[in-house]
Design a protein around this motif. Structure first.
Motif, PDB file in Angstrom:
ATOM      1  N   GLN A 113      18.376  -3.539  -1.920  1.00  0.00           N
ATOM      2  CA  GLN A 113      17.338  -3.312  -3.118  1.00  0.00           C
ATOM      3  C   GLN A 113      16.469  -4.098  -2.619  1.00  0.00           C
ATOM      4  O   GLN A 113      15.820  -4.575  -3.570  1.00  0.00           O
ATOM      5  CB  GLN A 113      18.157  -3.658  -4.449  1.00  0.00           C
ATOM      6  CG  GLN A 113      18.972  -2.180  -4.331  1.00  0.00           C
ATOM      7  CD  GLN A 113      19.586  -3.101  -5.828  1.00  0.00           C
ATOM      8  OE1 GLN A 113      18.829  -3.247  -7.009  1.00  0.00           O
ATOM      9  NE2 GLN A 113      20.793  -1.616  -6.335  1.00  0.00           N
ATOM     10  N   TRP A 114      15.868  -3.877  -1.323  1.00  0.00           N
ATOM     11  CA  TRP A 114      14.252  -4.747  -1.277  1.00  0.00           C
ATOM     12  C   TRP A 114      13.366  -4.259  -1.913  1.00  0.00           C
ATOM     13  O   TRP A 114      13.079  -2.568  -1.785  1.00  0.00           O
ATOM     14  CB  TRP A 114      14.465  -5.027   0.096  1.00  0.00           C
ATOM     15  CG  TRP A 114      15.847  -5.731   1.082  1.00  0.00           C
ATOM     16  CD1 TRP A 114      16.522  -5.378   1.224  1.00  0.00           C
ATOM     17  CD2 TRP A 114      15.279  -6.575   1.430  1.00  0.00           C
ATOM     18  NE1 TRP A 114      17.353  -6.786   2.014  1.00  0.00           N
ATOM     19  CE2 TRP A 114      16.409  -7.397   2.131  1.00  0.00           C
ATOM     20  CE3 TRP A 114      14.077  -7.868   1.499  1.00  0.00           C
ATOM     21  CZ2 TRP A 114      16.453  -8.254   2.047  1.00  0.00           C
ATOM     22  CZ3 TRP A 114      14.152  -9.383   1.897  1.00  0.00           C
ATOM     23  CH2 TRP A 114      16.126  -9.530   2.232  1.00  0.00           C
ATOM     24  N   SER A 115      12.663  -4.390  -2.742  1.00  0.00           N
ATOM     25  CA  SER A 115      10.781  -4.251  -2.439  1.00  0.00           C
ATOM     26  C   SER A 115      10.471  -4.290  -1.220  1.00  0.00           C
ATOM     27  O   SER A 115      10.710  -4.344  -0.481  1.00  0.00           O
ATOM     28  CB  SER A 115      10.304  -5.271  -3.557  1.00  0.00           C
ATOM     29  OG  SER A 115      10.665  -6.404  -4.185  1.00  0.00           O
ATOM     30  N   ALA A 116       9.047  -2.660  -1.719  1.00  0.00           N
ATOM     31  CA  ALA A 116       8.349  -2.728  -0.364  1.00  0.00           C
ATOM     32  C   ALA A 116       7.945  -3.599   0.311  1.00  0.00           C
ATOM     33  O   ALA A 116       7.599  -4.212  -0.346  1.00  0.00           O
ATOM     34  CB  ALA A 116       7.655  -0.951  -1.286  1.00  0.00           C
ATOM     35  N   ASN A 117       8.144  -3.516   1.579  1.00  0.00           N
ATOM     36  CA  ASN A 117       6.991  -4.702   2.465  1.00  0.00           C
ATOM     37  C   ASN A 117       7.646  -5.624   1.997  1.00  0.00           C
ATOM     38  O   ASN A 117       6.654  -6.734   1.986  1.00  0.00           O
ATOM     39  CB  ASN A 117       5.460  -3.670   2.552  1.00  0.00           C
ATOM     40  CG  ASN A 117       5.399  -3.039   2.781  1.00  0.00           C
ATOM     41  OD1 ASN A 117       5.522  -1.909   4.051  1.00  0.00           O
ATOM     42  ND2 ASN A 117       4.168  -2.062   1.324  1.00  0.00           N
ATOM     43  N   HIS A 118       9.204  -6.291   1.597  1.00  0.00           N
ATOM     44  CA  HIS A 118       9.179  -7.432   1.198  1.00  0.00           C
ATOM     45  C   HIS A 118       9.189  -8.468   2.464  1.00  0.00           C
ATOM     46  O   HIS A 118       9.499  -8.586   3.970  1.00  0.00           O
ATOM     47  CB  HIS A 118      10.670  -7.488   0.579  1.00  0.00           C
ATOM     48  CG  HIS A 118      10.904  -8.859   0.150  1.00  0.00           C
ATOM     49  ND1 HIS A 118      10.814  -9.550   0.368  1.00  0.00           N
ATOM     50  CD2 HIS A 118      11.318  -8.848  -0.299  1.00  0.00           C
ATOM     51  CE1 HIS A 118      11.273 -10.749  -0.201  1.00  0.00           C
ATOM     52  NE2 HIS A 118      11.632  -9.898  -1.925  1.00  0.00           N
ATOM     53  N   PRO A 119       7.873  -9.343   2.732  1.00  0.00           N
ATOM     54  CA  PRO A 119       7.827 -10.220   4.266  1.00  0.00           C
ATOM     55  C   PRO A 119       9.224 -11.062   4.458  1.00  0.00           C
ATOM     56  O   PRO A 119       8.920 -11.959   5.559  1.00  0.00           O
ATOM     57  CB  PRO A 119       6.339 -10.928   3.365  1.00  0.00           C
ATOM     58  CG  PRO A 119       6.829 -11.279   1.570  1.00  0.00           C
ATOM     59  CD  PRO A 119       7.431  -9.927   1.217  1.00  0.00           C
TER      60      PRO A 119
END
Length: 149
Positions: A113-119
């Motif tokens: 469930q990673w946020s989009a473009n998670h650094p």
């Protein structure tokens, strides 16, 4: 995006659990951090230890989703405020599951469930291997691995 890891540890679930949540276990296996939480679902959770902001650096914070001793630890996490200015917008879910397999414990970690473009995603891919290897080694031997840091 999902990161999934499975480790078999020569120890009972309660010993692996102790490594995952006790101050001694987390300090040894999560690079000096301890978990601060009431361990009640819906309450806050933080991994705090030495880092960018001194000894009380918040490395990860979020909300506890599940805390079932010797079975499941799950939480929504955000990177600590010192890592990214938009830390509150960045999140993923971390779930540790323990199950008995013969005379050992299977530890499964799913980080999804990673946020989009998670650094933090690229770092997580490599650091989870190190953390989980340390959890296995520490639980089985009482020693930790030297990563040369």
């Amino acid at each position: 995006m999902e990161l999934k890891y499975e480790f078999y540890i020569d120890a009972q679930p309660e010993d692996v659990w102790n490594t995952l949540v006790s101050p001694e276990g987390t300090r040894k296996t999560f690079f000096g951090s301890v978990i601060r939480s009431t361990f009640k679902a819906g309450d806050a959770l933080e991994y705090v230890g030495p880092g960018n902001d001194g000894d009380e650096t918040v490395h990860v914070y979020g909300t506890l989703l599940a805390y079932e001793p010797h079975q499941t630890l799950s939480f929504i996490e955000h990177p600590g405020p010192s890592y990214f200015p938009n830390h509150a917008e960045l999140e993923s879910r971390v779930t540790f599951t323990l199950e008995t397999v013969g005379q050992c414990t299977k530890l499964t970690l799913v980080n999804d469930q990673w946020s989009a473009n998670h650094p933090s995603y690229p770092n997580a891919q490599s650091h989870w291997w190190m953390i989980l290897s340390n959890i296995k080694t520490f639980t089985e031997t009482g020693r930790t691995l030297d990563f040369g840091w």
